[in-house]
Design a protein around this motif. Structure first.
Motif, PDB file in Angstrom:
ATOM      1  N   GLN A 162      58.455  13.431  67.159  1.00 50.45           N
ATOM      2  CA  GLN A 162      57.638  14.400  66.410  1.00 50.45           C
ATOM      3  C   GLN A 162      57.165  13.798  65.089  1.00 50.45           C
ATOM      4  OE1 GLN A 162      60.291  17.737  66.308  1.00 50.45           O
ATOM      5  NE2 GLN A 162      59.322  18.721  68.074  1.00 50.45           N
ATOM      6  N   ASP A 163      58.082  13.095  64.425  1.00 49.73           N
ATOM      7  CA  ASP A 163      57.712  12.433  63.160  1.00 49.73           C
ATOM      8  C   ASP A 163      56.580  11.436  63.393  1.00 49.73           C
ATOM      9  OD1 ASP A 163      59.322  13.772  61.495  1.00 49.73           O
ATOM     10  OD2 ASP A 163      60.848  12.208  61.266  1.00 49.73           O
ATOM     11  N   LEU A 164      56.709  10.657  64.485  1.00 50.90           N
ATOM     12  CA  LEU A 164      55.676   9.646  64.768  1.00 50.90           C
ATOM     13  C   LEU A 164      54.335  10.317  65.081  1.00 50.90           C
ATOM     14  CD1 LEU A 164      57.669   7.080  66.966  1.00 50.90           C
ATOM     15  CD2 LEU A 164      56.894   6.755  64.630  1.00 50.90           C
ATOM     16  N   ALA A 165      54.403  11.420  65.806  1.00 50.21           N
ATOM     17  CA  ALA A 165      53.157  12.116  66.165  1.00 50.21           C
ATOM     18  C   ALA A 165      52.478  12.701  64.929  1.00 50.21           C
ATOM     19  CB  ALA A 165      53.459  13.205  67.177  1.00 50.21           C
ATOM     20  N   ASP A 166      53.298  13.215  63.991  1.00 44.39           N
ATOM     21  CA  ASP A 166      52.726  13.790  62.759  1.00 44.39           C
ATOM     22  C   ASP A 166      52.375  12.710  61.749  1.00 44.39           C
ATOM     23  OD1 ASP A 166      53.165  16.204  63.850  1.00 44.39           O
ATOM     24  OD2 ASP A 166      54.948  16.696  62.695  1.00 44.39           O
ATOM     25  N   GLY A 167      53.028  11.574  61.867  1.00 38.13           N
ATOM     26  CA  GLY A 167      52.946  10.544  60.830  1.00 38.13           C
ATOM     27  C   GLY A 167      54.151  10.740  59.927  1.00 38.13           C
ATOM     28  N   PRO A 168      55.088   9.798  59.939  1.00 40.88           N
ATOM     29  CA  PRO A 168      56.337   9.987  59.186  1.00 40.88           C
ATOM     30  C   PRO A 168      56.091  10.151  57.683  1.00 40.88           C
ATOM     31  CG  PRO A 168      56.454   8.032  60.596  1.00 40.88           C
ATOM     32  CD  PRO A 168      55.045   8.496  60.618  1.00 40.88           C
ATOM     33  N   ALA A 169      56.952  10.957  57.063  1.00 38.30           N
ATOM     34  CA  ALA A 169      56.936  11.058  55.590  1.00 38.30           C
ATOM     35  C   ALA A 169      57.790   9.898  55.082  1.00 38.30           C
ATOM     36  CB  ALA A 169      57.496  12.395  55.159  1.00 38.30           C
ATOM     37  N   TRP A 170      57.203   8.731  55.053  1.00 39.47           N
ATOM     38  CA  TRP A 170      57.952   7.494  54.790  1.00 39.47           C
ATOM     39  C   TRP A 170      58.777   7.551  53.516  1.00 39.47           C
ATOM     40  CZ3 TRP A 170      58.246   3.542  58.226  1.00 39.47           C
ATOM     41  CH2 TRP A 170      57.288   3.481  59.231  1.00 39.47           C
ATOM     42  N   LEU A 171      58.187   8.114  52.486  1.00 37.29           N
ATOM     43  CA  LEU A 171      58.860   8.030  51.190  1.00 37.29           C
ATOM     44  C   LEU A 171      59.718   9.251  50.900  1.00 37.29           C
ATOM     45  CD1 LEU A 171      55.943   6.522  49.077  1.00 37.29           C
ATOM     46  CD2 LEU A 171      57.636   5.362  50.477  1.00 37.29           C
TER      47      LEU A 171
END
Lengths: 323, 447
Positions: free
Chosen positions: A168-177
């Motif tokens: 799910q994170d990858l699909a949304d784009g991870p909140a890296w920071l």
């Protein structure tokens, strides 16, 4: 010239080195060892407290947190960096058009100031508009249905939840920071971008491997993979050992990037709070110079122990020519 | 030497020679017989230019009369550099610090006490609002004088209030009302994958969007974090604040809030979600209006005091940049001449206006509000006069305490710990820090 005057002359000629060594290394190190047994807030005299600083370190939960974080970072960044750097060096060693340009592209990031690197990567890793997430989202959207199917097939089993979460994170784009796990990975990713120096050293190492070994292997019918495995890697092993030891020292001193990239410095849930950052905070924010010095000596011992461990572990796998 | 090498040497060497001969000089010309007062300050950019103009004026007038030359130097991490310079025996004569550093530095003998100098130079401290002087005092002594003070208020978006059916002229007056408003101002959307996400948030206490005040919330419930001897985190106010944060997030959906907070830009600059109208209410200082006029000129907004738990109390956070004279300054009297000039109402208010800050004076000049860049500056200024106004806890261990409070706050926000357990754990950890500090201080005194 008498022996005495030769000695004096020798000492005079080497004075710039040994004076510098004494003034800027040996004496400060001796002083830091002394104040690691003191309470020393910089503007007041040091007060001897015995081993209190070391005892406090043993009780300090933040100390364990930063040691853990630094170990994890080193455990991820050094192997990943070694694999990527060796593979890049092998690629860059091949005769190809534009070879010099490719080599320059790999090396140039290492001469960018770390503060600039931090700021640029904050943009690259921006959750909404960052380039990294633009590239990752399509992959995540491909992976997500599979992860959801797995979750359904296992009736939402506990072990499938982290997989679904990552998808799910990858699909949304991870909140890296902003997420502890992703924040650490972000730093590892940046460390791979800054891989130019070891690549250059590996390149030099590759050119030092005798071509006769490759020719012999080829005559024996070894495939490319086997030649890489049985000629290149053993030939490079002393260089790999060198780079791994340098990697241990560098990763244990990580400071500037997390310091620049996270407003709180320590990152989400202290995930990017590293040993040297805590040492710096103790010295210059909390004015606990004695405590910071104790940390510095413990850091030295950890690095020495890890280096010794790597030497010991590598005694059968590192091949020195002529040895 | 080949032609190519010669060409390279000339190409690289010539600019170096030209730079050496004609390049910038680090030292500006100081007129003869002037005593140089070195002034280190953290401000850069337009803030530094504003200060430099005032310094230049001083050098041309009072400085010329009294043979003093103030040399303004922009120094990053000025507190740490000042400390190291002081330890090395060569401190600046004046330094501009943040107020929360004063107790720590005063307790470590890094600052000069100013009471005698203030009396000798007849500086009228009664002209200032009491809170700004209290902030500069530690252990009964004055160590710092206010430069550019500020309070923090609630910015709110008129348009979003109207859309949510709220009266844009009636901002929330209690923390309970703030929760209610925040809920009504939060909007969700459901994505193609069926997951709900926040597209507009009412209010957040996330450090990423607040900036620097993660520790502040118990104060709005009547708590104060330091009583002069002990820290007070595990108190009814501390628990009420933790519960307030936890409940509000649970109500709005903590995973959705975390997602929103994690994917929204930093507060400084154009990415600020209040500027893009994705955040309806924001806890910020008077400088916010500068960002609004730069990045969102048409934003329809207003400012109100931040609500307290009960309507009869008006807790207001007040903080200020300060002037200090480091211990060991070579020219403390000349530095004081300069500070006396700076503390004149017209001079200091000019600086405060340029920096987008409030006036530190009890009665601001008649045109101060009208000519200020922030149209709501009077709201900020009046908050500093509240009897319930408070500053940073005056703890010598504030730096470490603040780091612990950030951990506590984050663990509540992320839901990794029960809020009440988090408060208790923070209290224990901070007690250990304070006890250790006091034990070492006692040892140092020889108790």
């Amino acid at each position: 010239m008498t022996q005495r005057s030769a000695t004096v002359q020798g000492l005079l000629w080497t004075a710039p080195w040994w004076l510098g060594f004494l003034l800027f290394l040996a004496i400060p190190m001796g002083f830091s060892l002394y104040i690691s047994f003191c309470d020393y807030p910089l503007l007041q005299r040091p007060v001897f407290v015995g081993a209190d600083n070391y005892r406090e370190l043993a009780r300090d939960p933040v100390f364990y947190k930063v040691v853990g974080n630094t170990f994890i970072y080193a455990a991820l960044a050094i192997p990943a960096g070694t694999v990527v750097a060796v593979l890049l060096a092998v690629l860059l060693n091949r005769k190809a058009r534009g070879q010099a340009i490719f080599r320059a592209c790999i090396f140039v990031p290492t001469i960018v100031p770390l503060v600039a690197v931090g700021v640029v990567w904050m943009w690259m890793l921006s959750p909404e508009a960052g380039l990294v997430n633009q590239a990752i989202r399509p992959v995540g959207q491909l992976v997500l249905p599979a992860a959801q199917a797995l979750d359904n097939a296992t009736d939402g089993a506990q072990w499938s939840q982290p997989i679904l979460g990552v998808a799910q994170d990858l699909a949304d784009g991870p909140a890296w920071l902003d997420r502890p796990g992703w924040a650490m990975l972000a730093l590892v990713l940046i460390s791979l971008w800054l891989i130019g120096s070891p690549v250059v050293i590996y390149l030099a190492g590759l050119q030092d491997i005798p071509t006769t070994l490759y020719e012999a292997a080829q005559l024996d019918g070894a495939s490319r993979v086997r030649r890489f495995w049985h000629v290149t890697l053993p030939g490079l092993s002393p260089v790999i050992l060198f780079n791994v030891i340098v990697g241990i020292i560098v990763t244990w001193q990580i400071f500037a990037l997390p310091y620049v990239m996270w407003r709180s410095r320590s990152g989400p849930e202290d995930a990017t709070y590293f040993y040297t950052m805590y040492l710096f905070d103790n010295a210059f924010k909390y004015l606990k110079m004695g405590y910071a010095s104790a940390m510095a000596w413990v850091q030295l011992l950890i690095i020495l122990a890890l280096t010794a461990l790597v030497f010991w572990a590598s005694r059968r796998t590192v091949h020195y020519r002529g040895a | 030497m080949t032609t190519r090498t010669t060409l390279l040497v000339v190409l690289l060497g010539l600019p170096a020679v030209v730079l050496l001969a004609l390049g910038p000089r680090g030292q500006r010309h100081v007129p003869a017989d002037r005593t140089v007062v070195r002034y280190w300050e953290k401000w850069a950019g337009v803030e530094a230019l504003a200060m430099q103009r005032i310094v230049d004026r001083f050098n041309e007038t009072i400085g010329a009369e009294q043979n003093i030359w103030v040399e303004y130097c922009v120094v990053s991490n000025v507190d740490q550099r000042m400390l190291i310079a002081t330890a090395g025996g060569d401190p600046p004569d004046v330094a501009g610090l943040f107020d929360h550093i004063v107790p720590q530095y005063a307790d470590r003998d890094a600052l000069m006490g100013l009471d005698d100098l203030v009396a000798e130079f007849q500086i009228d401290l009664d002209a200032f609002k009491p809170i700004w002087l209290e902030i500069g005092r530690y252990d009964g002594k004055l160590y710092a004088l206010p430069s550019t003070p500020y309070t923090i208020a609630l910015y709110y978006n008129h348009r979003l209030f109207r859309e949510a059916g709220l009266d844009p002229d009636r901002p929330p007056r209690t923390t309970a009302e703030l929760n209610d408003y925040a809920t009504r101002l939060t909007r969700y959307e459901t994505g193609e994958d069926g997951r709900r996400k926040i597209v507009q948030l009412g209010f957040t206490t996330s450090p990423g969007m607040l900036g620097w005040w993660h520790w502040i919330w118990p104060n709005f419930f009547g708590g104060r974090l330091w009583d002069g001897e002990r820290s007070a985190i595990d108190t009814p106010a501390g628990h009420a604040a933790a519960e307030w944060i936890h409940q509000r997030r649970a109500m709005l959906g903590n995973p959705e809030m975390l997602k929103f907070e994690g994917t929204t830009g930093a507060i400084e600059g154009a990415q600020n979600p209040f500027l893009s109208e994705r955040l309806a209410m924001l806890f910020q200082g008077p400088w916010m209006s500068n960002w609004i006029s730069k990045y969102a000129r048409d934003l329809d907004y207003a400012v109100a005091p931040f609500p307290s738990a009960t309507p009869d109390k008006h807790h207001a956070f007040a903080s200020t940049d300060v002037f200090v004279i480091p211990a060991g300054s070579r020219h403390p009297r000349e530095a004081m001449v300069f500070l006396k000039y700076m503390l004149q109402q017209d001079v200091l208010e000019e600086l405060c206006k340029e920096h987008g800050k409030v006036s530190p004076f009890r009665t601001p000049a008649p045109d101060f509000y009208a000519t200020h860049t922030n149209p709501f500056i009077q709201v900020f200024d009046e908050m500093a006069g509240s009897p319930d106004a408070f500053g940073y806890p005056q703890m010598p261990t504030w730096a470490q305490t603040s780091a612990e409070l950030l951990k506590m706050h984050e663990s509540i926000l992320r839901g990794v710990r029960d809020p009440h357990d988090a408060v208790k754990a923070a209290q224990q950890r901070i007690d250990t820090i304070v006890d250790e500090y006091q034990r070492m201080a006692a040892k140092r005194r020889g108790d």
